[in-house]
Design a protein around this motif. Structure first.
Motif, short mmCIF file in Angstrom:
data_model
loop_
_atom_site.label_atom_id
_atom_site.label_comp_id
_atom_site.label_asym_id
_atom_site.label_seq_id
_atom_site.Cartn_x
_atom_site.Cartn_y
_atom_site.Cartn_z
N GLU A 1 -4.32 19.72 1.22
CA GLU A 1 -3.79 18.96 2.36
C GLU A 1 -3.32 17.56 1.99
N ASP A 2 -3.55 17.15 0.76
CA ASP A 2 -3.01 15.87 0.28
C ASP A 2 -1.56 16.02 -0.19
N THR A 3 -1.06 17.23 -0.23
CA THR A 3 0.33 17.46 -0.64
C THR A 3 1.28 16.75 0.31
N GLY B 1 0.80 -1.21 0.00
CA GLY B 1 0.00 0.00 0.00
C GLY B 1 0.83 1.25 0.00
N TRP B 2 0.21 2.31 0.51
CA TRP B 2 0.80 3.64 0.42
C TRP B 2 0.74 4.37 1.77
N TYR B 3 1.82 5.07 2.05
CA TYR B 3 1.90 6.00 3.15
C TYR B 3 2.28 7.36 2.57
N ARG B 4 2.15 8.40 3.37
CA ARG B 4 2.58 9.72 2.93
C ARG B 4 3.16 10.50 4.10
N GLN B 5 4.01 11.47 3.73
CA GLN B 5 4.61 12.33 4.74
C GLN B 5 4.61 13.76 4.23
N ALA B 6 3.86 14.60 4.91
CA ALA B 6 3.81 16.02 4.58
C ALA B 6 4.91 16.75 5.33
N TRP C 1 10.24 -0.17 1.70
CA TRP C 1 9.76 1.14 1.26
C TRP C 1 10.31 1.48 -0.11
N GLY C 2 9.46 2.12 -0.91
CA GLY C 2 9.92 2.70 -2.16
C GLY C 2 10.59 4.03 -1.91
N GLN C 3 11.02 4.68 -2.99
CA GLN C 3 11.82 5.89 -2.87
C GLN C 3 10.98 7.13 -2.62
N GLY C 4 9.68 7.05 -2.76
CA GLY C 4 8.82 8.21 -2.54
C GLY C 4 8.59 8.99 -3.82
N THR C 5 7.38 9.47 -3.96
CA THR C 5 7.04 10.31 -5.12
C THR C 5 6.23 11.50 -4.61
N LEU C 6 6.59 12.69 -5.06
CA LEU C 6 5.99 13.92 -4.55
C LEU C 6 4.67 14.22 -5.25
N GLY D 1 6.98 18.60 7.86
CA GLY D 1 6.80 18.83 9.27
C GLY D 1 5.89 17.87 9.98
N LYS D 2 5.45 16.83 9.28
CA LYS D 2 4.54 15.86 9.88
C LYS D 2 5.12 14.45 9.83
N GLN D 3 4.55 13.57 10.61
CA GLN D 3 4.99 12.18 10.60
C GLN D 3 4.39 11.43 9.42
N ARG D 4 5.05 10.37 9.04
CA ARG D 4 4.54 9.52 7.97
C ARG D 4 3.25 8.85 8.46
N GLU D 5 2.27 8.80 7.56
CA GLU D 5 0.97 8.24 7.95
C GLU D 5 0.46 7.29 6.88
N LEU D 6 -0.36 6.35 7.33
CA LEU D 6 -0.99 5.43 6.40
C LEU D 6 -1.99 6.17 5.52
N VAL D 7 -1.98 5.83 4.23
CA VAL D 7 -2.98 6.35 3.30
C VAL D 7 -3.97 5.24 2.96
N ALA D 8 -3.45 4.14 2.41
CA ALA D 8 -4.31 3.03 2.01
C ALA D 8 -3.47 1.80 1.77
N VAL D 9 -4.00 0.64 2.14
CA VAL D 9 -3.29 -0.61 1.91
C VAL D 9 -4.26 -1.69 1.43
N VAL D 10 -3.71 -2.63 0.68
CA VAL D 10 -4.43 -3.84 0.30
C VAL D 10 -3.86 -4.97 1.12
#
Length: 114
Positions: free
Chosen positions: A87-89, A34-39, A104-109, A41-50
């Protein structure tokens, strides 16, 4: 195990993007992808997983707007993001769990801005 994510970019509020993440390597014992995100100044958070078996889990903030899916034949997980909001940025990270070990993957902005 390696993860290669793609699909990020700049989009206006209300727009859509689709993220993809291809997994390679010894892909056995995968419990979820699945996917996590990090904005900023914020901690990494779960977005969605299968989860194994096809169940999905979403953060409350994206329910009804994002859809996660997995193509097992291609070892790829997708995140369709609709009605994007500023706020999804964030940097979006692909993730999979193998026998309790996270990769973890390398991250995409993803930037949502007018």
């Amino acid at each position: 195990v390696q993860l290669q994510a793609s699909g990020g970019g700049l989009v206006q509020p209300g727009g859509s993007l689709r993220l993809s993440c291809a997994a390679s390597g010894a892909l056995i014992g995968i419990s979820h992808m699945g996917w996590y995100r990090q904005a900023p100044g914020k901690q990494r958070e779960l977005v969605a997983v299968v989860i194994s078996g096809g169940r999905t889990n979403y953060a409350d903030s994206v329910k009804g707007r994002f859809t996660v899916s997995r193509d097992s034949a291609k070892n790829t997980v997708y995140l369709q993001m609709n009605n994007l909001k500023p706020e999804d940025t964030a940097v979006y990270y692909c993730n999979l769990d193998q026998y309790g070990h996270p990769y973890w993957g390398q991250g995409t902005l993803v930037t949502v801005s007018s």
